[in-house]
Motif scaffolding. Structure first.
Motif, short mmCIF file in Angstrom:
data_model
loop_
_atom_site.label_atom_id
_atom_site.label_comp_id
_atom_site.label_asym_id
_atom_site.label_seq_id
_atom_site.Cartn_x
_atom_site.Cartn_y
_atom_site.Cartn_z
N GLU A 151 -66.99 -14.84 34.07
CA GLU A 151 -67.88 -15.31 34.51
C GLU A 151 -67.63 -15.46 35.83
O GLU A 151 -66.74 -15.51 36.39
CB GLU A 151 -68.41 -16.78 33.85
N ASN B 66 -74.63 -12.49 33.22
CA ASN B 66 -73.82 -13.71 32.87
C ASN B 66 -72.33 -13.50 32.84
O ASN B 66 -71.70 -14.33 33.15
CB ASN B 66 -74.38 -14.47 31.69
N LEU C 289 -73.17 -8.74 29.71
CA LEU C 289 -73.83 -9.61 28.65
C LEU C 289 -74.88 -10.64 29.64
O LEU C 289 -74.45 -10.90 30.67
CB LEU C 289 -73.04 -10.60 28.07
N ASP C 290 -76.09 -10.95 29.10
CA ASP C 290 -77.04 -11.83 29.65
C ASP C 290 -76.55 -13.24 29.22
O ASP C 290 -75.56 -13.59 28.44
CB ASP C 290 -78.56 -11.60 29.21
N SER C 291 -77.34 -14.26 29.77
CA SER C 291 -76.89 -15.64 29.22
C SER C 291 -77.11 -16.01 27.93
O SER C 291 -76.43 -17.10 27.38
CB SER C 291 -77.86 -16.81 30.15
N GLN C 292 -77.58 -15.07 27.05
CA GLN C 292 -77.85 -15.39 25.48
C GLN C 292 -76.70 -14.71 24.79
O GLN C 292 -76.76 -14.47 23.78
CB GLN C 292 -79.24 -15.23 25.33
N GLY C 293 -75.91 -14.13 25.63
CA GLY C 293 -75.08 -13.13 25.01
C GLY C 293 -75.21 -11.88 24.49
O GLY C 293 -74.51 -10.92 23.77
N GLY C 294 -76.62 -11.43 24.93
CA GLY C 294 -77.01 -9.91 24.68
C GLY C 294 -76.51 -8.87 25.57
O GLY C 294 -76.38 -9.22 26.76
N ASN D 97 -75.32 -15.84 37.85
CA ASN D 97 -75.24 -14.75 37.39
C ASN D 97 -75.19 -13.67 38.53
O ASN D 97 -75.52 -13.95 39.56
CB ASN D 97 -76.79 -14.43 36.60
#
Length: 508
Positions: free
Chosen positions: A279, A47, A104-109, A30
């Motif tokens: 990424e 992410n 986006l974070d690791s959850q796609g948020g 990240n």
């Protein structure tokens, strides 16, 4: 350009796409970002960079090198597509850019700050808006391997991420003035596209794989998360969907600039839409040695910013070359790296040789890396050395024509022959029309025999002249077998016409 041609050439739009696993010990990471550009990271846990689907990609219709389509010489991509038969190859220039839509974070948020502009003009916060853009310019090689199916064989180019606190990336603005829009602001991350593989089938779809490096980045804006002095960004990935332009899409009009070069779009060019996600990968930082990145081509003797060039002493051969050597480590017993050399035309024919790349046979590798000649020439990027040599074991991906095609010692493809390779680099300056390239190779030869130590510019007047007046150096020799004592079957090199080879501090 007709719809059939456009459908076939969508494949060439997959420049920003999924990157295959690298050949060295990188690890996904990240990143964190400073919207103030001051090293205070107010956006953490990023992410992915999610680029907008409104991104643009242009395939230049005019070919950089004449191609053969069904036995006929052609000078445009559209003509090649219309007439090509299985086995025909083409080299094209491609340019593209996009605006960042979200972090986006690791959850796609979506964790984007409200000050991120998604339209190149305004932002949710109402004030304090900024935008992030990406631009690239590259040259790609492709082959028609079956009716309606293109296979990608080589790619060299450069890309940059930009931070602009005055959003202005209006795609449809026909009054655009350079260097505005997608390539203004602060270039906070830049790298090299070093290889491509994949296919596209007309009317069905396809994919391709880009391998790219991070050559430098500004830690006032971006860093690994959590920040650490023991890791450094090494790669970015671009996973992209490419589509034809719909009647409702804004696109780069004729006469507007696109890409990193930048390039002015012409009516005959093919413009596509690109929707990408990026990424990041990181590696540990080392303390000794050096590493090298580079890639590009220019066979016409022009000065092209951000791109390597064919050497002057090629005997009429034109070739591209690109990759990275010594990242994450140049240390023995097994240094890392990957390299592709594409001999495109001339007396030596047309072939691709690669080693250590994701698409190369597992037996290929970098064997030794030697960094020498301490300190750097100015204004080359600060590095511990000026010169790097590497040896390795390479394989031919294909041999289309020329003297090696009928050489029984050369068998391309997986399970084919292996060959000892020796390469020499010298980082003597920076790229571009205002850089260090000169047109008189004989003068530079007199100052400096290729392969000799350059010396210290501070104490050696001859070295100072080289660093001031001469271009970077690239040479390669390929041997008949994997034995270093075997005969040399191919050798080119010299001072490059334009572009850049970069030596960097090491990472491990």
């Amino acid at each position: 350009m007709n719809t059939q041609i456009k459908a076939l050439t969508v494949a060439l739009g997959f420049l920003l796409c999924a990157v295959s696993p690298a050949t060295y010990a990188e690890f996904p990471t990240n990143v964190q970002f400073s919207t103030g550009g001051n090293g205070t990271y107010n956006v953490t846990g990023i992410n992915e960079f999610d680029w907008q689907s409104s991104g643009d990609l242009a395939v230049v219709d005019a070919l950089p090198v004449n191609a053969i389509a069904n036995g006929q010489t052609v000078t445009t991509f559209s003509t090649w597509v219309a007439g090509a038969v299985v086995g025909d190859t083409v080299i094209i220039n491609i340019h593209g850019h996009a605006r960042l839509n979200a972090m986006l974070d690791s959850q796609g948020g979506n964790i984007s700050p409200p000050t991120l502009s998604k339209n190149g003009a305004t932002c949710d916060a109402g004030s304090g808006c900024f935008e992030i853009t990406v631009a690239f310019s590259a040259e790609e090689s492709a082959t028609l391997i079956a009716p309606g199916i293109i296979q990608f064989t080589a790619l060299t180019g450069d890309y940059k991420f930009y931070f602009d606190d005055t959003p202005d990336s209006n795609v449809g603005n026909t009054d655009s003035v350079l260097p505005g829009n997608f390539i203004d602001g602060v270039a906070f991350l830049e790298g090299t596209m070093v290889g491509v593989s994949g296919t596209f089938q007309q009317g069905v779809g396809g994919s391709n794989v880009i391998r790219s490096t991070v050559d430098s980045y500004n830690t006032s804006y971006i860093q690994t998360d959590p920040a650490s002095s023991t890791v450094a960004l090494a790669d970015t990935t671009f996973d992209t969907l490419i589509t034809l332009i719909s009647p409702f899409d804004a696109f780069v009009p004729d006469g507007d600039p696109i890409g990193l070069a930048p390039y002015t779009v012409l009516a005959a060019d093919l413009v596509l839409k690109a929707d990408a996600n990026s990424e990041f990968s990181a590696v540990e930082v080392g303390e000794e040695g050096c590493r090298m990145t580079g890639g590009g081509v220019d066979g016409k003797g022009e000065i092209v910013p951000g791109k390597l060039a064919t050497a002057i002493t090629t005997g009429g051969n034109r070739y591209t070359f690109g990759g990275q050597i010594g990242a994450p480590t140049a240390s023995q017993p097994q240094p890392f790296g990957e390299w592709t050399h594409h001999q495109q035309n001339g007396p030596a024919g047309d072939f691709v040789l690669h080693l250590g790349t994701a698409s190369a046979p597992a037996e290929t590798k970098v064997v030794t890396v030697t960094c020498r000649d301490p300190f750097n020439c100015n204004p080359a990027r600060p590095a511990p050395f000026k010169q790097l040599d590497f040896t390795g074991i390479g394989a031919f991906k294909n041999v289309r024509n020329g003297p090696l095609k009928n050489d029984p010692s050369v068998v391309p493809g997986n399970g084919g022959t292996l060959h000892f390779v020796r390469v020499h680099f010298e980082d003597l300056g920076e790229p571009g029309a205002g850089g260090k390239q000169v047109g008189n190779e004989e003068t530079c030869k007199a100052l400096h025999p290729i392969g000799a130590l350059v010396g210290d510019p501070a104490t050696d007047p001859n070295a100072a002249l080289i660093c001031t007046n001469c271009a970077d150096v690239y040479t390669i020799e390929i041997h008949k077998t994997s034995d270093p004592a075997s005969d040399v079957i191919y050798s080119v090199g010299g001072f490059i016409d334009g572009g850049n080879i970069q030596l960097h501090p090491p990472i491990q």
